[in-house]
Every structure is written in C-alpha cells, then in structure tokens.
Write an enzyme that holds these catalytic residues in place. Sequence first.
Site, PDB file in Angstrom:
ATOM      1  N   ASP A  44      -4.822 -13.634  -2.485  1.00 58.92           N
ATOM      2  CA  ASP A  44      -4.185 -13.253  -1.218  1.00 58.92           C
ATOM      3  C   ASP A  44      -4.241 -14.486  -0.326  1.00 58.92           C
ATOM      4  O   ASP A  44      -5.253 -14.725   0.363  1.00 58.92           O
ATOM      5  CB  ASP A  44      -4.974 -12.112  -0.557  1.00 58.92           C
ATOM      6  N   GLU A  54      -9.273 -13.893  -1.448  1.00 59.04           N
ATOM      7  CA  GLU A  54      -8.604 -14.215  -0.195  1.00 59.04           C
ATOM      8  C   GLU A  54      -9.412 -15.286   0.532  1.00 59.04           C
ATOM      9  O   GLU A  54     -10.601 -15.096   0.787  1.00 59.04           O
ATOM     10  CB  GLU A  54      -8.503 -12.937   0.657  1.00 59.04           C
ATOM     11  N   HIS A  96     -11.481 -14.118   3.491  1.00 60.73           N
ATOM     12  CA  HIS A  96     -12.670 -13.359   3.099  1.00 60.73           C
ATOM     13  C   HIS A  96     -13.739 -14.295   2.555  1.00 60.73           C
ATOM     14  O   HIS A  96     -14.939 -14.057   2.769  1.00 60.73           O
ATOM     15  CB  HIS A  96     -12.300 -12.286   2.076  1.00 60.73           C
ATOM     16  N   ASP A 109       2.310   1.995   3.351  1.00 58.69           N
ATOM     17  CA  ASP A 109       3.255   1.023   3.908  1.00 58.69           C
ATOM     18  C   ASP A 109       4.700   1.447   3.678  1.00 58.69           C
ATOM     19  O   ASP A 109       5.576   1.182   4.511  1.00 58.69           O
ATOM     20  CB  ASP A 109       3.093  -0.360   3.253  1.00 58.69           C
ATOM     21  N   HIS A 147       0.862  -1.176   0.000  1.00 58.43           N
ATOM     22  CA  HIS A 147       0.000   0.000   0.000  1.00 58.43           C
ATOM     23  C   HIS A 147       0.903   1.232   0.000  1.00 58.43           C
ATOM     24  O   HIS A 147       1.994   1.201   0.576  1.00 58.43           O
ATOM     25  CB  HIS A 147      -0.822   0.130   1.283  1.00 58.43           C
ATOM     26  N   GLU A 201     -10.737  -6.730  -4.518  1.00 53.64           N
ATOM     27  CA  GLU A 201     -10.639  -7.814  -3.546  1.00 53.64           C
ATOM     28  C   GLU A 201     -11.948  -7.973  -2.787  1.00 53.64           C
ATOM     29  O   GLU A 201     -12.338  -7.082  -2.022  1.00 53.64           O
ATOM     30  CB  GLU A 201      -9.492  -7.520  -2.566  1.00 53.64           C
ATOM     31  N   ASP A 216      -6.438 -13.551   9.125  1.00 54.12           N
ATOM     32  CA  ASP A 216      -5.297 -13.497   8.200  1.00 54.12           C
ATOM     33  C   ASP A 216      -4.149 -14.386   8.660  1.00 54.12           C
ATOM     34  O   ASP A 216      -2.991 -13.934   8.733  1.00 54.12           O
ATOM     35  CB  ASP A 216      -4.798 -12.049   8.048  1.00 54.12           C
TER      36      ASP A 216
HETATM   37 CO   LIG Z   1      -8.076 -10.481   5.208  1.00 56.93          CO
HETATM   38 CO   LIG Z   2      -6.244  -9.390   1.288  1.00 52.50          CO
END
Ligand SMILES: [Co+2]
Ligand SMILES: [Co+2]
EC number: 5.3.1.5
Lengths: 448, 448, 448, 448
Positions: free
Chosen positions: C305, C277, C280, C113, C110, C241, C318
């Site tokens: 992801d 992901e 998700h 980041d 990002h 995403e 995550d």
């Molecule tokens: Co996530």
């Molecule tokens: Co992600």
Amino acid sequence: MADGEIKVDNDPVFKGIDPIKYEGPDSDNPLAYRYYDKDQMVLGKRMEDHLRMAVCYWHTFCWDGFDIFGAGTTDRPWHAARNDRAAADAKMAAAFEFFTKLGLPYYCFHDVDVTEDSATPDELSNNLKRAADRLAAYQEATGVKLLWGTANLFSNPRFAAGGLTNPNPEVAACAVRQIRDCLEATNQLGGENYVLWGGREGYDTLLNTNLDRELNNFGRFLSMVVEHKHKIGFKGKILIEPKPHEPMYHQYDFDSATIHGFLQHFGLEKEVHVNIEPNHATLSGHSFAHEIATAVSLGIMGSIDINCGNYQNGWDTDQFNLDVRDITLALIELLPSGGLDTGGFNFDAKVRRQSSDLDDLFYAHVGGVDALARALLSAADIIEKGEIAKFKAARYAGWESSDLGKMMLSDGASLESIADKAAATGLNPSHTSGRQEMLENLVNRSLK
Amino acid sequence: MADGEIKVDNDPVFKGIDPIKYEGPDSDNPLAYRYYDKDQMVLGKRMEDHLRMAVCYWHTFCWDGFDIFGAGTTDRPWHAARNDRAAADAKMAAAFEFFTKLGLPYYCFHDVDVTEDSATPDELSNNLKRAADRLAAYQEATGVKLLWGTANLFSNPRFAAGGLTNPNPEVAACAVRQIRDCLEATNQLGGENYVLWGGREGYDTLLNTNLDRELNNFGRFLSMVVEHKHKIGFKGKILIEPKPHEPMYHQYDFDSATIHGFLQHFGLEKEVHVNIEPNHATLSGHSFAHEIATAVSLGIMGSIDINCGNYQNGWDTDQFNLDVRDITLALIELLPSGGLDTGGFNFDAKVRRQSSDLDDLFYAHVGGVDALARALLSAADIIEKGEIAKFKAARYAGWESSDLGKMMLSDGASLESIADKAAATGLNPSHTSGRQEMLENLVNRSLK
Amino acid sequence: MADGEIKVDNDPVFKGIDPIKYEGPDSDNPLAYRYYDKDQMVLGKRMEDHLRMAVCYWHTFCWDGFDIFGAGTTDRPWHAARNDRAAADAKMAAAFEFFTKLGLPYYCFHDVDVTEDSATPDELSNNLKRAADRLAAYQEATGVKLLWGTANLFSNPRFAAGGLTNPNPEVAACAVRQIRDCLEATNQLGGENYVLWGGREGYDTLLNTNLDRELNNFGRFLSMVVEHKHKIGFKGKILIEPKPHEPMYHQYDFDSATIHGFLQHFGLEKEVHVNIEPNHATLSGHSFAHEIATAVSLGIMGSIDINCGNYQNGWDTDQFNLDVRDITLALIELLPSGGLDTGGFNFDAKVRRQSSDLDDLFYAHVGGVDALARALLSAADIIEKGEIAKFKAARYAGWESSDLGKMMLSDGASLESIADKAAATGLNPSHTSGRQEMLENLVNRSLK
Amino acid sequence: MADGEIKVDNDPVFKGIDPIKYEGPDSDNPLAYRYYDKDQMVLGKRMEDHLRMAVCYWHTFCWDGFDIFGAGTTDRPWHAARNDRAAADAKMAAAFEFFTKLGLPYYCFHDVDVTEDSATPDELSNNLKRAADRLAAYQEATGVKLLWGTANLFSNPRFAAGGLTNPNPEVAACAVRQIRDCLEATNQLGGENYVLWGGREGYDTLLNTNLDRELNNFGRFLSMVVEHKHKIGFKGKILIEPKPHEPMYHQYDFDSATIHGFLQHFGLEKEVHVNIEPNHATLSGHSFAHEIATAVSLGIMGSIDINCGNYQNGWDTDQFNLDVRDITLALIELLPSGGLDTGGFNFDAKVRRQSSDLDDLFYAHVGGVDALARALLSAADIIEKGEIAKFKAARYAGWESSDLGKMMLSDGASLESIADKAAATGLNPSHTSGRQEMLENLVNRSLK
Ligand SMILES: [Co+2]
Ligand SMILES: [Co+2]
Ligand SMILES: [Co+2]
Ligand SMILES: [Co+2]
Ligand SMILES: [Co+2]
Ligand SMILES: [Co+2]
Ligand SMILES: [Co+2]
Ligand SMILES: [Co+2]
C-alpha cells in the site's frame, strides 16, 4: 621541529588519497565530486560562496568510534594511547591535510578538540593559546579559514549539571573563563562566528532545578558574551545551537522559536542568531525546513550544522545527510532571504562506528558535499522556475489587493470594526484548495 | 415551554444517578468521590478553590463516539438525527444536569457546542445569542459557573487553512467575528477566562505558506482581542492553548515557550496567558510538569485542560488522567507560585469510543476528579514537609551566599572580570551530586 | 438506464482532463507522466508489470475531507447528501473514469466503498452482490482489473471492540459473514489478492481484554478464511496488513515480524502474506525498506500500500509518497527476490484535506505514479551496476569460503566444538569497516 | 590475602551505611524500606519469593558516569585508573557488601563486569574462571545467589558488526566461545537463568547486511546454546532480552512478539524465554504491561529487568522505576499466570550521571525496591478484590455460554457455516460498553 612549527604535506596521513576533484554526474569515481563544482555560478553566486562548507574537528578527528556500549573502533594514527601534546599535534596535521584534500574553505572546533588533555582550567587556557598559534600558522599555510569556534562546556565532569547554568557559581565562572578564552582565540583566527551550544544547559529533573535562576543566569552571561564580542571587536556573529534534549532530559535551547523567545526576554534578539542542525530539528519534532523557515522569519538565521538522524531512533546520530530532497526543501526557505551571511554548512556529522577506516572519512564527506551541491542546484531550479513562489503570492493576494484585506490591516481596524464588516456584508466564504500535492510535484520535478 | 425557558431536574436524562458524594478512601462505591472532599482545607485553602474544576461541553455532550475510522458508538438521548434546535436544547439540559450531579463548580464551551447547526455566520451569531441567554438561565438556576468560552475556528470547512491565519481575508474576518461574538457571550456569562486554541492556526506544508504573513496576522488579531477585552470590560484572562500539531502538520502555538516568544514579539506577554494540556505537552516532547514550570517561570501560567494521552501513540487521545504521580509533579511546580488564579482544571477529556453508555461519563469524571484531589493531597504533603525545596535552596545557595556568586551577579560584572577572577583564584571545582533518586523517593513517599 | 447498467465515458465527471500520458522528464505539463512509461523495459520486464499499480477506492472516492476536528472540504459531485444508491452509482462511474484516465491497471476496494449505506448485514450482503455485478461490467468495459478486495470491519459501530477478535460472538459472526461475502465477490471479479486489515483487531486497554481468547479466535477465523479460499478456488493470495496502532491503542498485526510469528503459531505461514504500507512501517518504528526486507526474508512478502506519513506527527496521514530515495531503498530489497508476484502498488493515499478540488486527485496520483517509476529506474540502475551486491557478498564470504565458516555451518558443529576451535587457534579477530557511507553514496549516484 | 581469597565486611566501602531495614510506610528514614517487608505474605507467598530481586553488576559497579558527551563523574573507590586485577577484586568486594546491605537475594553479571580488562579472548577465558571461583566464595559467604549471567558481546570493538550475527565467522566464533564459557560459569555458580541480549545483533544499514545469513546464524547458534545447556545439565532458563534498537539502528530482538516468531522459526519456542525490560518496551512502542501480557500469552515469559525510561527522550536511560501504577498494571498481567518462575526483578538501572555519590546507589535501590513492593501490594489487592477479572470474564462469556459462541468454536465450523448462520438468524448486534474508565478507576482504588 620546534614547538611552534607546523608541518604541511610532509609525511601525509591520508596516503594515496589525492585532492578530491569535480568530475561531473557521470563519474563513477567514488572519491570525486559529481555535483560540487565550486566555481560554478548558481543564482548569480559561486557554489562555494553559497555553501561555505566546513569540516568539523570533533567527530572526524577526536572521536575514536566509542559509543555508550563499546570502545573505539577506528583506525586513526593520530590517536595515541592518550591525547598528549604529540597526539594533539599529529591530529592537527592530519586535520589540515584532510581539509586541504577535500578542498573545502572552512573548519570549526571546540577548545578541547585542538588541545591536548588539560588537567586544570589553567592548563586548558595555556594549551588553547598554543593551539591557536598553530592553527593560525596552518590557516596561513593552507588558506583554510575558521567558520566558528566554541568552548566545550559539557565533557569535563564539572559540567555535569551545566556550564553557564550550573547551580555552583564556581563552575559557571569556569565556563565563563573558557568562553572568554575561546571567543578571543576565535577572534585571533579570524573566525566568522562564535557558537554556544548548550551541551548541558538544561535539567535532568525539575526536582533539583531552580528554573528561574538557571534561565536568568543563562541570559545574563549570554549578554556578557555579546558585550565582550563588541569590546574586543569581534566581527562575527554569536550563535546558539538549538537542541531539545540529549544529554540532558530537557535543554533550554529547545528549538529556534524557543531561543527567539529567550533572546527577546533578554533583549538579545538582534545580537544572537541560531546554528541549526537537522538532527536536532528531528529530535524537537520539526522538519529541517521548518527550523530554517522559522529562523528566517524571526530574523535569527545564522549557520547550519548539516547532518541528519534517522526517523526510527530518538537520539542524535549525526549522520551524513544524503537526503537531497529534504535539503532542497530547506534551501528554498533559506535562499530567498539572501542565504547564509557569515554562516556556512558545517559537517557536524560522523561516520558510523562500523566505518572504521581512514578512507571512510573521505567517502562520507564526499557524499555529504555532493548532496549539498545537488540540493543547491535543485533549489535554484525551483526558484528560477518560480511557480511555487507565484502560487504562494496568489494565495495571499487578498491581503494586498482586496478592500477587505486592506481594511483589516489598516491602522484603525479593530475586532469590532472587522466583525461588524463581516456581519454587514454577510461574509460566508468557502475554502480554496491549497494544492499541496501539485506543489510537491513541482519540487520533485526540479530535483537533480 | 417557551423558547427562552429552561428546564432543570425535570425529567432527568441520567436516571438513577444521584449527586456524587465524598465517601472517603475506603469506599467501594464506584460513583462516590474517595479523595475529593470539596470543603477540606489543604494548604490553607478549600479543595474546591484550589482545583476549580470544570466539565467541558464538547467531548462529553457533543461527540458521538465517531473516530476517523468509524461512526458514533455512544448512547446519548440528546443526539437526535441532526443537531437542530430541539437537540441542542436537550443537550444543554443534560449538560447542566450532569454538572450539577457531579457537583463541580465550572464548565467550558465552544460557540458551536451550545448552538444548533448554523448554515451561515449570521445564523451562528444569532444562535449564540439565544444560547447565551439560556446558559445564563441555567447558571442562575444551578449555581454552576463558566470557567471559559471559546470560538470554534476549525470545524467549519472554511477554516481548513486556518482561522485568524487563513490566507483568505474573508475567512479571517469570519474568524474575527466569531471571536468577537463569543468573547462578548463569555463576558455576559461571567466567564473567568476566554481561550483561543489555534485549532488550525499552523500549516500543512511550507510550500503553500507565507509564514511572515500568517504570524503577523495572528499577532495583529490577537492584539485586537486584547484591546476588545479591555473595551468591553471583560475581567477574565485571555488564554492561548499550546499544541504542536494535529490537525495541522505544524501549529504556531507549539508549546508554552514558543507562545511566550510569540507574545513578546507582539508585546502581549503581560496580556495573554496559556491554557496547558498534558496531552499536548506529550505531543510536543515535554512532561506536564515541564509545561507548568515553564509557564510559571515565564509569568504566563493561566489554566489547565486536564487529561492525558498515552505514550505509545502519537495523537491527541484526550484520556482522563489517572496518573496521580504525574499530576503531583505538575502541582508542586504550580502551587508554590500561588496556584491557579482565574484558571481551573477543565476536563478536556473524553471517554474511550468503546465506553458507550451514559454511565461511563460519570465513571470517567469521578475517576478524573479523584485523581486531581489525590494529587493535591500528595503535593501538599511534599510542600509541607519541605525537604525538596530545602535541598533545592541549598543547591543554589552559592549565588546568594558566596563572594564569587555575588560578584557574578553584581552590576559591574563582565565576561572579562569573571574570567579573570576564575583565573586569578585558580578555580578548579568539581561536580556535586544532584541526588535525583533521593528526591524522586521523597515524591513517592508523599503520594497518597 | 436500468439498474444493472453502467455508464462509461458518458457525461464525464473529470471534465477537461484528458488521459494522462508519458511525456518524459523534461515535460513541464503537471498532468503528464515524466517517468512512468508503462511499456519501457526495466530489468527485463515492462514498467507496468513491475509496479502493478492500483488506485484505492476509499480515500479517493469515499472520503469527503472530514477529519476528527472538522467536516468535509472536498468538491466531489458524487457525494450526495447521503450515500444512497444513486450516489454510490455515481461514485462508481467517476471511479472508473478516473482509473481509465490515469491509465493504471488495477483498483482495490472495501465492501462498503462500492455500496450504498446498508442498515443491516442483510442489506450489505445484497448491496455487495449488486455492486459486484456492476464492477464486473465496468472491468469488462474498461479493462481495469481488481488487485484486491477487503471487508470493512471497523466503521460500523458494532465493530468498536474488533471484528474477528470481538468479545461478542455475534459481532465476530457478522465479521465472518462480511469476509465470506467479500472474498466471494473478490473471486467473482478476478481479484488477484484478498486483504485483511485488522482495523480494530487489537485492544484499547488490557484491563478489559482477554488476549488469549482474542488471539486464538483471530487465528481460528483466519484459518477458516484460508480454507474457504481453497474451497471456492480463489487463486489469489490472502494478505494481512501490518499496522501497530490507530485506531486501537495496540493492534495485533503490529508489523511483518509479529505477523510472521502469529502465522507460524497457527500454521499459516505458507498461506498468508503481508500487505506492507510505508506509513504503518513508520508508526511501528521501522523504515519502509526494513518491512520489505523482513517480509522477503521471512517468505511472506505480498503487496504494497504505497504512501507515506511524515516523521513529525505520529498518526497515519496516508500521504502520497514522493520520496524517491526511500522507495528506491525498498525496491532494492524487493526486486532481487523476484519482485511483486500477485501483489502490486496500491495508492492507499489521500490528498490533504486542504486539497479540495477534483484536479487535486489527479495531481496527487500523477506525482505518486512518477515517484514509483523514478524509484524503479533508480533501483534498476543500482542492481545493474551491482557494486552494492558485490560488496555485500564479499563481506559475508567467510561463511562459504573459509574453513572456519564452513565448519561452523556444518552438521556436527556445536557450541563446544566451535568454542574449542576458537580457543585452540587463539582467534583474536578485529573489526572490518562496514563502509556504510560509501554504500549510501552509491545509492545517491543511481538516483534519477 | 592470597589470590583466591575474598574479603567480606572487612574494611567496608559503604562506610556509615547499615543494612537497610523495613520500617513501614510512615518512616521518614530515606535509607529504610517503607513497603518491602520480605517475609510479609502476599497472595500466599513471601514478598521476597514473589519479587526475587537482583542487583546488576554493570550499571552499579562498572559504569563510572561517562556518557557520550562527557567523562565519568562518579565517586567510586574501586575505580582505579584502569580496570586491573586489583580494581576488579576491589569492585567485587564492594558489590557483595552492597548486595548484603540491601538484603536482596540475587545479583546478575556480564563476564566482563566481574573480570579485569582482558587483552585477548584467552585472557578473558582465564580471568572469568578466576572470577567465578571468587564469586562462588562470595556467594557462599553471603548467601547472595546468582539470578543470571551473560556474556558481553558488544563492548569489544570486534563486535561492532554483531556477535553471533557478525559477517565474519572468526568474530562469531569468539562470541560462541564467550557464551560457552559464561554459560558454564553461570552453571557453576548455580545461576537460575542465562541471558542473551543481542547487544549488537542487528544492523546499522541494510545496504551492507545479509539478513538471511544473519538471522539463520542467529537461530543456529541459539540452538547450540540450548543444546549445550542440556549437555552440561544447566537447570536454568535460557532468556533473550528484547530491545528494538540502540546501539544498532535495528535489532533482531525487537520485542516479545518478534522474538516468539523467531523462536518458532527455529523450533525453540519451548526452550527460550524472554527477559523483559520496561525501557526497551518503551523504545519499541509498547507499554510494560503489554510486553508482559504478550510474553505470558505466548508462553515465553522469563524474567524482568526492572527500570524505566522517560517518555520524552528516545533512548535507553535505564532509570530506576518509581511508577507504582505502571508496575502494578504489569503485575496484574504477570501474577495470575503464576508469577516469576526462575526469573526475578533485576535492577538493570543506573543512577543519573549527576548522582555521583556512593550514597546515591543506596537511595536509588531503596526507592526501586519499595516501588516494586508497593506495586505488589497494589496488584494483590486488585486480584483479591477480583472485580476486573469478573468484568473480563463476563465480557467474553458468550464464547462459552451461548449457542452461537459454542458453534463457532466447535470442530466442524467453517467460514461458510458461520456466515450462513449469521445470515439465517439475521444477526445485527450492536456494541456493548467496554467500561475502560470504570476499570481504570478500580486500579487507582487499589494503589497503595
Ligand atoms: Co495507513
Ligand atoms: Co493500507
Ligand atoms: Co551541531
Ligand atoms: Co547533533
Ligand atoms: Co484542550
Ligand atoms: Co487535546
Ligand atoms: Co536489560
Ligand atoms: Co536498557
């Protein structure tokens, strides 16, 4: 054939299917075991003795494939138009043929699974006596043993508001009678456990429920079951199967910790153990390993109804569990405690409604058996390597090895003495890594 | 102003907001109570005495609106760049102004809520002493009372693996010290309860967890808390707050039934009660009413952290609870048992992160207070009409009025005697309607 | 060192950790790959080219271990007191050292980041330019490539009510600016994709939300992104995403099917793909394999992801995904479609908060990389054996081979002509077994 | 009575139950409406015309109280041993007596609900013709109208793998035939809509599923339904009912957004609308209001199957919805769009299995009707007061009133022009409160 006679291997139902054999991991035979080699020694014990696997009677022989949205789909020759005596007898013959061909040592049943339809409690009582004699003969003829029996206190409409916890004493008395009869039948058949699953012991709405009355009755009648077990000399364990809900909105046997609390309340925590099912763990928000670890820690571990749900749908799908990693994680909680004692792994699992052929029953069980064996080999490897246990021991070592730890666990310690000590020594510790990922990698490394 | 002095109503933070008053259901004033009329008699008691409402310090005064994906959003004059002494003092002044303007009788706090940031346990200990003196002065000045205090054993990084259940004795000793200090501060302030919430008492993975050690330590230290309470003459209740997970993967205080089991295991079931939170009930798969009914039935009902989650997302959103029907269903389980004793309704709720203005704190609390009052009026109406209680009594009457029921509950009864009686009398009962929908309609009829 | 200069391998942060090497399944080295052998040919392609793995910048280098209940726990030398320029530079050096030591080909970031904290949008814009130059230099020096870049439109308080879907045009304009800048930086760095994750594109309550306005703006600005991509000659894919909620109560990018519907509505279904992901997927009630299969079928499959949640807690944890079976089930949906094109497997995963050491970052990634490689080998075996594909083809063969099937798919067919044909031929078919368990066994057989 | 003749009010089944009347909020009569006063004007329309309520045939007349764990419990005189012609005729007489006594304008049915058991598709086709004639006669005699009809493509075992999406063309052809017949019967009866619920249109495992084939067939056959509707001059709407799973593991009609995507893919988004059910919204992770708001925004709002689940159990319990607040939140999304057009509120709800008496059917519907009416009055009050709408308008006003907003929505705007403008003007906006709690309070204030 006279009424009491049984048939074995005479006119088989599962034609063309030979007894399932171990052929090793490289076999491409879909009807062979690739991991389950019953005499293989694992952690000093035969695989068969570790796993003590059982076939369940209900899903595999009584269910016709119906669900809440549609009628039965399965091709089962023993399903006559109705479940009369001839149908029940044909079913029993098929069941023992199946048990024998799979080569598993145990089976489990409800009273209504092994009997024809009974119009009254009296008929059920009589039909169960006859069925028990026939089961005894089959056990004798095949060497298959009974892991556990149980009374079905949920299918008859009278049990809509519960069995032992029914608001109506007459219904509860019928439940008591069924349990008495089935416990005695289980004893007669050398069953190694007797299970109570609170099929409808719970509530649909608090608005019509007297929680105190229901819980007290439940405790009272459970105490009577234990008392009766001792009276008749039944050697097996009494087990309760946790399940948080379904069919009821809430069930009293929510999970292992809840059951332990309930048992303590009635002084039964040494007498009653749990029969854990992964799919029920899922429904109560726990992992399979959590339920095993909790039951082991609380001293109430009994037996396992091996199956799984899926994590997308919130009801009890009772699928065959092929998740070797998940079973391994449960086994490394179970095996160090000594493993299953009188318990076993009962396949409380059913083929999907679309798996309508007779063959599907074999595919499903062969896959389920092998997943258990593969997980056993994996767990044994983890335990033999010992790295996880060693890490864990080091992590808690302060309680045995440090002065502070010993003081905190010593007899005279109090909130004040510990707090004062912390203040006096200016304790200001920081966190130490828990190394979760490294440990998870060790599990994967041992997965077969 | 000298260090120990406090200010009240001098240079208010919530400018332009007058004390909230009761104006009745027809008021359109968004900053008036429409149902909460504290002196109104309901079921023979003042509303205020039924509900014993408290504002929580943390969400309303310490949280700046940050979440896991973004920084603080709120406009709070007492949030200086860092939480130094001046900021902590400004926060306390704002808090008591807020409590007073809402006109609620109680508040609740964690040790770290009322103190500036402390670099060491020693500093925290000293800062808490100073803060307690100031809180005492504010209580004296405003008449606001302390419902409960609690020690924060989860925010400092040292508690990443738990407080009382930490693998490291040094960390556990720090936890013990914080509890000792905070219990004593609570006692000094006339707190009516002391709460332990197992913020991180649980595990993230079984792979690094010694369940026996952690549970035994938890029980041991909890016993010490009880012992210390008696030693210092603290009159309030010791409470544990159930929560199944978050932040930990699994938390030992899963729900009321689990806690009751745990308490019995350590002989604490008469000494410790529960602080129930609706959002935590949701996370553990229960309704709010279920948790209340269970705690009442098990004799461990303590206090309530009133809030709610939403049913779509699986984490603890701690929203203000405006669901009058849901609260009413909980109240009809609570009130017949005598209601809250030392407990209260603590608004453990926070405004949404987007509700960034100072005014939003008032809107949120006014709505939450009124929802409770409206539910109280609704529940009282249900109880006064008595139709649900009457239906329930009739449904279970067989246990007191029928020969069979009395025999089943009598001293000599056994599995055998009941089963024999059922057989001898040919019992074959059928189901009786549970009338769930009719009863649900009665609830809706009484909803205000 | 002048401002624009970078350092590589000079004063390493990860001292004592050598580049991770492949050592084969029998290795007990916890910092070696046991399955990931990047040059090994699988289904005609190098492993590295199949998996195209990337390290994410945010979880591994920016997160300090804080969670909603507590402060950072991690030992990260590049986390200075605040994220100033020196800290950001140190972080970047550490990141490229890490990428290089893992030996993975890609990374993702990002804008915030890779930059120091920026007080204003102008500062962020400038800081990103500087950071991009430095990233370019690091890429050049190390050979590591950019899988994708993305703009963070959720952390700054201004985005509390969304970025592109914010009610306030000024905020949306800032979001547009950040995207423009970051898309151009991604282009400069040779990024192979550009991702939009709707961090707060959704709503917390419908009561303050104009759904039409927000969805239309979202579509409009997304179209502009696509237009700009073509204008500047960016060759990569634009990805969205999916995530159903968290932090918002509801997010517009709920799942792949929802996104496809949205894209069609704005004529973007050929231009925009999805970045799936697993965690998700879990939150939206889907399996990982489902999301992949859906995206493949709808023609919008982009990138992955890779991570996982757990099935007990309902938020986005995550975690590193070690579930080889689950990944294998996804890969057999992905690989037959040609696999990843410009996409890759980005480790959008973070170590647990308790895994506080620098080493834990390596353990976590090594385990995650190996799980992917092991799943790839497993999926390749299933595909090469071909039995599942063959079963599936036979199951649907009637659509190509039977007269009825062909007629039903032919141009003139209508409800009436098909119904009439069914009636005329007295069609009365029955169900055929779906063989789910047999197929599941085939998967387990191929699991490495 | 000759075969085609019907009986009305001759020998009633619901003896002792008079037509339900409106008696006002103060009535204590459990069989009176307290809020539903059909001729009362609300927002300029009669209550009856707003709500267009319908009784469903299946739950109330065809279900005998069975669940997956037990046999039927209900006392229903029309449930003969088997569902032969006499039983079906008795059921129809009871149904119209019930509709009439409730005084609701509509009913809904599946083909198999109104016919006796049919051994073959031919029989079903003929039986439906006969049933339609009888339904027409009943409609004529009673004035009750048909809201919608639908074909049951899930109960017959042939549909185990789906109807229109079955792998076997023969089964799909049977599905097509049933739809054709039932659509024509619906047309004959003046039905105002025709519903397709994908009872088993989905998959149990991807391992045996060709997603492309199934989705394409689904789209193709749905297009044929639309074409046939126009051909026969059916004036009603074609509706699809979203449901994410159950009985299948995954269903293609997951939710409204997914269906909209699917419809667009086949160019059907103007032709097909959705029939939203709150319990299905729950299963897909949405609120009821969300599904309504989404369907309204996407232009596919059709009709509503009003019911609810509970938030603790993850399956479709289809309970009567008494949650006035939740329905109100949905109505304030629906009413401003013009409300229901050809749609209605169909009570797709069943009494609990324990509610076994005939009377329970009345209690349940009376409660459900009143909850809808009370919610309508509440929603109307919110809309008439207008404060929420006004707040919302102000929140988004920048898009119409500010130069920036207008520029961003103007024709020439691009990512670049907006970004440049933001940079040039140094935009650096902050967040504005979303006032969620204040708005939620406004909802509660209007709740009746
Ligand atoms: Co996530
Ligand atoms: Co992600
Ligand atoms: Co079971
Ligand atoms: Co089960
Ligand atoms: Co709380
Ligand atoms: Co909470
Ligand atoms: Co429906
Ligand atoms: Co439903």
